[in-house]
Write an enzyme that holds these catalytic residues in place. Sequence first.
Site, PDB file in Angstrom:
ATOM      1  N   GLU A 162     -19.299 -13.440  10.243  1.00  0.00           N
ATOM      2  CA  GLU A 162     -19.744 -12.962  11.013  1.00  0.00           C
ATOM      3  C   GLU A 162     -21.489 -13.350  11.593  1.00  0.00           C
ATOM      4  O   GLU A 162     -21.703 -13.678  13.117  1.00  0.00           O
ATOM      5  CB  GLU A 162     -20.981 -11.349  10.704  1.00  0.00           C
ATOM      6  CG  GLU A 162     -21.023 -10.944  10.237  1.00  0.00           C
ATOM      7  CD  GLU A 162     -21.200  -9.599   9.947  1.00  0.00           C
ATOM      8  OE1 GLU A 162     -20.682  -8.719  11.044  1.00  0.00           O
ATOM      9  OE2 GLU A 162     -21.820  -9.105   8.708  1.00  0.00           O
TER      10      GLU A 162
ATOM     11  N   GLY B 232       4.623  -6.849  42.081  1.00  0.00           N
ATOM     12  CA  GLY B 232       3.739  -6.602  43.105  1.00  0.00           C
ATOM     13  C   GLY B 232       2.667  -6.969  43.107  1.00  0.00           C
ATOM     14  O   GLY B 232       2.023  -6.876  44.289  1.00  0.00           O
TER      15      GLY B 232
ATOM     16  N   GLY C 135     -15.482 -10.299  10.598  1.00  0.00           N
ATOM     17  CA  GLY C 135     -16.271  -9.949  11.781  1.00  0.00           C
ATOM     18  C   GLY C 135     -16.132 -10.360  12.906  1.00  0.00           C
ATOM     19  O   GLY C 135     -17.222 -10.874  13.296  1.00  0.00           O
ATOM     20  N   THR C 136     -15.080 -10.488  13.738  1.00  0.00           N
ATOM     21  CA  THR C 136     -14.756 -11.454  14.733  1.00  0.00           C
ATOM     22  C   THR C 136     -15.600 -10.543  16.007  1.00  0.00           C
ATOM     23  O   THR C 136     -16.653 -11.285  17.353  1.00  0.00           O
ATOM     24  CB  THR C 136     -13.631 -11.495  15.121  1.00  0.00           C
ATOM     25  OG1 THR C 136     -12.553 -10.142  15.684  1.00  0.00           O
ATOM     26  CG2 THR C 136     -12.770 -12.216  14.113  1.00  0.00           C
ATOM     27  N   ASN C 137     -16.312  -9.445  16.485  1.00  0.00           N
ATOM     28  CA  ASN C 137     -17.360  -8.487  16.912  1.00  0.00           C
ATOM     29  C   ASN C 137     -18.533  -9.468  16.929  1.00  0.00           C
ATOM     30  O   ASN C 137     -19.354 -10.001  17.941  1.00  0.00           O
ATOM     31  CB  ASN C 137     -17.195  -7.260  17.082  1.00  0.00           C
ATOM     32  CG  ASN C 137     -16.121  -6.472  16.745  1.00  0.00           C
ATOM     33  OD1 ASN C 137     -15.030  -6.904  17.174  1.00  0.00           O
ATOM     34  ND2 ASN C 137     -16.172  -5.225  16.331  1.00  0.00           N
ATOM     35  N   ASP C 138     -19.334  -9.723  15.649  1.00  0.00           N
ATOM     36  CA  ASP C 138     -20.424 -10.220  15.697  1.00  0.00           C
ATOM     37  C   ASP C 138     -20.197 -11.494  15.592  1.00  0.00           C
ATOM     38  O   ASP C 138     -21.441 -12.827  16.178  1.00  0.00           O
ATOM     39  CB  ASP C 138     -21.517  -9.412  14.494  1.00  0.00           C
ATOM     40  CG  ASP C 138     -22.189  -8.873  14.840  1.00  0.00           C
ATOM     41  OD1 ASP C 138     -22.140  -8.081  15.654  1.00  0.00           O
ATOM     42  OD2 ASP C 138     -22.784  -8.226  13.859  1.00  0.00           O
TER      43      ASP C 138
ATOM     44  N   ARG D  53     -17.544  -1.553   3.112  1.00  0.00           N
ATOM     45  CA  ARG D  53     -18.905  -2.428   3.489  1.00  0.00           C
ATOM     46  C   ARG D  53     -20.006  -1.357   3.893  1.00  0.00           C
ATOM     47  O   ARG D  53     -20.138  -1.054   3.940  1.00  0.00           O
ATOM     48  CB  ARG D  53     -18.581  -2.707   5.342  1.00  0.00           C
ATOM     49  CG  ARG D  53     -19.444  -3.881   6.049  1.00  0.00           C
ATOM     50  CD  ARG D  53     -19.871  -4.684   7.170  1.00  0.00           C
ATOM     51  NE  ARG D  53     -20.200  -2.793   8.169  1.00  0.00           N
ATOM     52  CZ  ARG D  53     -19.952  -3.444   9.499  1.00  0.00           C
ATOM     53  NH1 ARG D  53     -19.004  -4.417  10.364  1.00  0.00           N
ATOM     54  NH2 ARG D  53     -19.973  -1.908   9.956  1.00  0.00           N
TER      55      ARG D  53
ATOM     56  N   ARG E 159       8.896 -16.104  49.144  1.00  0.00           N
ATOM     57  CA  ARG E 159       8.650 -15.419  48.085  1.00  0.00           C
ATOM     58  C   ARG E 159       8.049 -16.181  46.486  1.00  0.00           C
ATOM     59  O   ARG E 159       8.461 -16.777  46.635  1.00  0.00           O
ATOM     60  CB  ARG E 159       9.541 -14.708  47.262  1.00  0.00           C
ATOM     61  CG  ARG E 159      10.549 -13.658  48.357  1.00  0.00           C
ATOM     62  CD  ARG E 159      12.252 -13.157  47.321  1.00  0.00           C
ATOM     63  NE  ARG E 159      12.707 -12.427  48.537  1.00  0.00           N
ATOM     64  CZ  ARG E 159      12.711 -11.522  48.292  1.00  0.00           C
ATOM     65  NH1 ARG E 159      12.238 -11.018  48.015  1.00  0.00           N
ATOM     66  NH2 ARG E 159      13.771 -10.644  49.017  1.00  0.00           N
TER      67      ARG E 159
ATOM     68  N   ARG F  56     -16.637   0.975   7.398  1.00  0.00           N
ATOM     69  CA  ARG F  56     -17.928   0.914   7.923  1.00  0.00           C
ATOM     70  C   ARG F  56     -18.921   2.143   7.470  1.00  0.00           C
ATOM     71  O   ARG F  56     -18.695   3.310   8.003  1.00  0.00           O
ATOM     72  CB  ARG F  56     -17.735   1.492   9.447  1.00  0.00           C
ATOM     73  CG  ARG F  56     -17.567   0.198  10.198  1.00  0.00           C
ATOM     74  CD  ARG F  56     -16.920  -0.299  11.488  1.00  0.00           C
ATOM     75  NE  ARG F  56     -16.140   0.864  11.872  1.00  0.00           N
ATOM     76  CZ  ARG F  56     -14.939   1.059  12.856  1.00  0.00           C
ATOM     77  NH1 ARG F  56     -15.184  -0.120  13.350  1.00  0.00           N
ATOM     78  NH2 ARG F  56     -14.006   2.051  12.744  1.00  0.00           N
TER      79      ARG F  56
END
Length: 875
Positions: free
Chosen positions: A745, A102, A766-769, A616, A93, A560
């Site tokens: 950013e 599973g 701004g961690t996205n950009d 912003r 196993r 935003r």
Amino acid sequence: MEKKYVYLFNEGDANMRELLGGKGANLAEMSKLGMPVPNGFTITTEACNKYYEDGEVINDDIKAQIMEFLATLEEETGKKFGDANNPLLVSVRSGARASMPGMMDTILNLGINDTVAEAMAAKGNPRFVYDSYRRFIQMFSDVVKGLSKKRFEEIIDELKAEKGIKNDLDLDAEDMKELVKRFKAFYKEQLNEEFPTEPAEQMMDSIEAVFKSWNNERAIYYRRQNDIPSDWGTAVNVQMMVFGNMGDNCGTGVAFTRSPSTGENKLFGEFLMNAQGEDVVAGVRTPNTIDQLKEIAPAAFDQFVDICSKLEKHYKNMQDMEFTIENGKLYMLQTRNGKRTAQAALKVACDMVDEGLVTPEEAVMMVEPQQLDALLHPNFDPEALKKAEPITSALPASPGAASGQIVFSAEEAIEEAAKGKKVILVRLETSPEDIQGMAAAQGILTVRGGMTSHAAVVARGMGACCVSGAGDIAMNEEAGEFTLNGKTYKSGDWISLDGSTGNVYGEAIPTVEAKISGDFERFMNWADEARRLKIRTNADTPRDAAQAVKFGAEGIGLVRTEHMFFDGDKIKAIREMIVAKTPEQMEAALAKLEPMQQEDFEGIYEAMEGRPVTIRYLDPPLHEFVPTKPEDIAELAAEMNMDVEELTAIIDGLHEVNPMMGHRGSRLDVSNPGIAKMQTEAVIRAAINVNKRHPEWNIVPEIMLPLIGDLKELKYVKKMVTDTADQIIADEGVDMDYHVGTMIEVPRAALKAGELAEEAEFFSFGTNDLTQLTFGFSRDDAGKFLPEYYAAKIYENDPFAKLDQEGVGELIEIAAERGRNTRPDIKLGVCGEHGGDPVSIEFVDGLGLDYVSCSPYRVPIARLAAAQAAIKHKK
């Protein structure tokens, strides 16, 4: 000294989880506690990693250690591997460090062959022997060789049809022997080779298959969903078989010390007599409830109840256990912290505090933050539910409410969900291969299976609604339909599931918002006492802001402003501003926009009731706002007294080769100072007005300038803001503070943070950009090629969903340190999507940032994740 890759159960303990995996560590711990655990040994996670390092080969050193410990197991059990007189059969196993129910593979009854089977059958109970043999062939063929599980089931059904019987238990010894023969024939037909008869070969092939299963598609997907690193590897447990399929005084089962659905402090589980473990979790036969074991095997039941109590007190958590009864004797095959629904998790945590088993801080660590998501989304509208009639009722396997259109395969679920449709996955029974489809579906409905079937366990772990064991349904998957009570339901028809009651409805039922109270509220208070990070929200409307406050948001980290411009009159006004040819046209457009913005800001300030709000300024490229349809272009041209051709030329001129790295953010304010001045006027006037109405709130606006990369740039735009704000405040004769900060950013901004902090009073990452510009990926396009990166094991996760701690994280760390060196009291937060991700929150807490900001429905998740991070960092 050669590295030790194999440990006997009695050599390990619960603290060796990283090396022995969860299953191996817990088997070792139960052995040390004196519980009836069949003897065995564990091949470590390091052996798995070594297997991959060596090019997917088990090296000679590891093989030698396995054979050495197999010999020890033979001595301990008094049985011999491959021996006809007293054979040792084993299970193989998987056992990863984190529970992955599973996702990986298991093989039972290993070590049997024709000679062993004949000798065992001669001692009596030949049906059991050949039942075990055919199971081994089936599992080995599936797990090791990748042959079709479905075909083996079809062979069984064919034989039952020939015999005129319906139940597997009605197959006698000769039938089982016939199945062995047919299974081997299918194996040879498919692979052009005989089924392996040498037990040592069987075992090495099976161990390798378990190592391989660490990287099967469903395991990789599960790891990504549950933040499990790929370099953890899986351990392999080789254990003496005990048999639940020897006869009527044998059985096997799965049980929880408390209900995994409700959290009720009562033993919960299922078992089957004359069966092996896979029968229970696969849902092939409908099992008995655990309390029925008291009548069938009272001595084993009493012993099991005692063991359950000891295990829960020892681990200080609800336990999920597997057991087997062989000729009336109880054996424990596994214990682990039980997967449970969000409601159950909260109840168990609160009850265990009340029972004195755990402290509030320990209770906070018992609930997975992502689980809370299931509590935050709608349930069925009670009034609509009263009018709805169930078409059937089955087992309430995982709570929640779900409405959707029927699909019959995981692939169809994924495909339809990608189109934005809500779907219900309807299956005869689910298998681990269905996990991605289950994740894509609103809910899961199965015809077979109990409360501990694969569908139930996985759905509870996902927080997905599931109803299982709906045996009244007659399935026809090939035709894409099922029949129930004389009515046929086809792909695309709407049904609804109530995972709390097990009711199934033949219609779509509306839902209502969930409410936070009771155990949830009490639990979250403990979390709030433990955490250090503040939790804000990303909200652009008063409604979103109010929802976030209900969920415990302590402010807004990101408004935003561009999202406010997409409504009717506002989009017209901003389009007028963008295409203005003269200063007068620009001023006229801005004059229209200012009161609209001010009204929006007042609504948000009102909803937040004095909590901090960071606004912003306009960020996206202007081309996103201009019309594209000919009729909209013509309408705007008429309003601006322009020719359509002239306006079309202006719109075309806004096109940029790479707009996300182009004329946007504070660059717009440098080119068009009127924008920053207009937005400042709206922000400051809104705050003054709300402060007049609610002086007790003392609103202090926080103005965030986006996409800044240079100190001179920041000074230039900030001066527009402060000149405008100071003039309004003076004209109004009020005493009001405000703060100006920037969004980090651009990688250059992170590196020059020490300089920027001379002017910026706060940084919000701004961690996205920042991720986009650090990786050089477009987050809109990365999804097209990231799957290949996952497959090549270059990346484990989408960096836009889970913060890249080594690259982007280092930039945040640098910026935080340099910013504080310049301005020790600078406020630091994260407002990208990572602000709602528990792993990212733990990283941010470790850096000592002040807050994270996330979407309203992720606020409770962030609160709990921040609490757990603080507790971990305190240790």
